[in-house]
Design an enzyme around this catalytic site. Structure first.
Site, mmCIF file in Angstrom:
data_model
loop_
_atom_site.group_PDB
_atom_site.id
_atom_site.type_symbol
_atom_site.label_atom_id
_atom_site.label_comp_id
_atom_site.label_asym_id
_atom_site.label_seq_id
_atom_site.Cartn_x
_atom_site.Cartn_y
_atom_site.Cartn_z
ATOM 1 N N ASP A 169 -27.064 79.937 -27.006
ATOM 2 C CA ASP A 169 -27.598 79.126 -25.918
ATOM 3 C C ASP A 169 -27.400 79.807 -24.572
ATOM 4 O O ASP A 169 -28.294 79.811 -23.726
ATOM 5 C CB ASP A 169 -26.899 77.763 -25.897
ATOM 6 C CG ASP A 169 -27.481 76.788 -26.896
ATOM 7 O OD1 ASP A 169 -28.693 76.836 -27.141
ATOM 8 O OD2 ASP A 169 -26.715 75.967 -27.427
ATOM 9 N N SER A 170 -26.213 80.366 -24.370
ATOM 10 C CA SER A 170 -25.915 80.987 -23.078
ATOM 11 C C SER A 170 -26.795 82.204 -22.829
ATOM 12 O O SER A 170 -27.311 82.403 -21.720
ATOM 13 C CB SER A 170 -24.435 81.372 -23.009
ATOM 14 O OG SER A 170 -23.616 80.218 -23.072
#
Length: 419
Positions: A169-170
């Site tokens: 996600d990051s």
């Protein structure tokens, strides 16, 4: 410090969880006004993830810093009308719904383009907006597996493991922020020449699995060129030696990267192994990789006789790249992080009788020698609804109250799956 290179940019964020909010956080960190749209009643589900006290997690406060929160029910006509009105005043729309959801609600790129033909539309999803898998829901754990990362994490004699954070996600959020800024830069340049950018060039399409694939270095070329199938190697890095984690006498562990040819010679002198330094088989990285087990055993025998502090002192004195494996407590106490303003305190509700001073990770990258100051941590649910609707849309108190009463804002919203 007032360094805000994105000052004047307004972002409407429709994202939940981590990926899109990470992109919004990065844009907000550097001065953009980020208006986060949340479901009435519940808000972003991240508010309850790792919630140890109070009603809003530190995870939410961290990822949604430097933003405003408004509550809008996208499941209602009046709520969607509010979003379209807000779009007229924004430069960027940031979202991470499953492909097709925005279109179903009448908020797809074509509809948004009709009300704002200069809008940058940044979309994050599991597999992207096109292709045979685009309709599937996607989360970071799946993307990390499909993108090739999970297969390489862990020890070779057991199942793959996951990193301790939602790295997929990051990474996707970072790419989304980068893509957004490049589109804004292109828009500014063409606008200066009285040009208008076509819609397809203003849609930034970030797939979680592709974001992971893009950081897998030469995984694919090595396979296609040489038939090499990378395997899990525990704390090592494939093809690089000696580089690993080693335990010390005080049960702490350190990381040592002694794989450069010149570094290796100094490294073996520190651990008093001239026999390894002069071994013909160990004079280049390829040879050291073949003999990695022998090298790691020798290094481990040395580190276990010293405390972490002692081992690091000896290694640093010889110019050997090394470092401690930090816990959260170590990071908070570290003078390097403090010197660059990388832990910034805010008074927040932690569920106790009084707010508590809590340190939050600073803004990266550094501009002007220290991390820029965080303006605010993640807001309370709907904290800025009245402010945004009145200032941007000119709504009166009575109009906002009527909208809340009609479930457009302020009541429990749609729970349709985001990705």
């Amino acid at each position: 410090m007032s360094i805000r290179p994105l000052d004047g940019v307004r972002v409407l964020e429709l994202g939940n969880y981590i990926a899109a909010p990470t992109a919004g956080r990065m844009l907000g960190d550097f001065g953009a006004e980020v208006i986060k749209v949340e479901r009435p009643g519940t808000g972003d589900e991240l508010r309850n993830w790792r919630l140890y006290g109070g009603d809003t997690s530190m995870l939410y406060r961290t990822i949604n810093r430097n933003k405003k929160s408004i509550t809008v029910n996208l499941g209602t006509e009046s709520g969607r009308a509010v979003v379209l009105d807000l779009i007229r005043h924004c430069d960027v729309l940031l979202e991470n719904f499953r492909p097709g959801i925005l279109e179903k609600w009448g908020l797809g790129p074509e509809a948004l383009n009709e009300v704002n033909p200069d809008l940058v539309i940044t979309r994050i999803s599991g597999y992207g907006q096109t292709g045979p898998l685009s309709g599937r829901p996607g989360f970071a754990a799946i993307a990390e597996a499909v993108g090739g990362l999970r297969e390489l994490v862990g020890d070779p004699d057991r199942a793959p493991v996951r990193t301790g954070v939602s790295i997929g996600d990051s990474i996707a959020g970072i790419y989304a922020a980068f893509g957004t800024v490049t589109a804004l830069l292109q828009r500014a340049r063409r606008t200066a020449n009285d040009e208008r950018i076509p819609l397809q060039e203003r849609v930034i399409d970030v797939a979680l699995n592709e974001a992971i694939l893009s950081v897998m270095e030469s995984l694919i070329p090595d396979y296609l060129a040489y038939g090499v199938q990378r395997e899990r190697v525990g704390g090592r890095m494939e093809g690089i030696a000696p580089s690993n984690a080693y335990q010390c006498a005080d049960a702490a562990s350190i990381i040592i990267g002694g794989n450069g040819d010149a570094i290796f010679q100094r490294y073996m002198a520190v651990i008093d192994r001239p026999d390894l330094a002069s071994d013909p088989e160990l004079q280049d990285n390829a040879g050291r990789w073949r003999h990695r087990e022998r090298l790691d055993a020798a290094i481990g025998e040395w580190t276990i006789r010293h405390s972490r502090a002692e081992a690091l002192q000896y290694l640093e004195a010889a110019g050997i790249p090394c470092g401690p494996i930090y816990s959260a407590a170590d990071i908070v106490a570290d003078e390097q992080y403090r010197a660059r303003n990388m832990i910034q305190p805010f008074m927040v509700d932690v569920g106790a009788s009084q707010p508590k001073s809590v340190g939050f990770p600073g803004i990266v990258p550094v501009i002007g020698e220290q991390s820029l100051p965080i303006r605010s941590v993640g807001p309370d649910l709907g904290e800025h609804t009245r402010e945004v609707l009145s200032q941007l849309l000119g709504m009166s108190k009575a109009e906002v109250d009527a909208l809340q009463g009609g479930a457009g804002v302020g009541s429990r919203g749609s729970t349709e799956e985001q990705r």
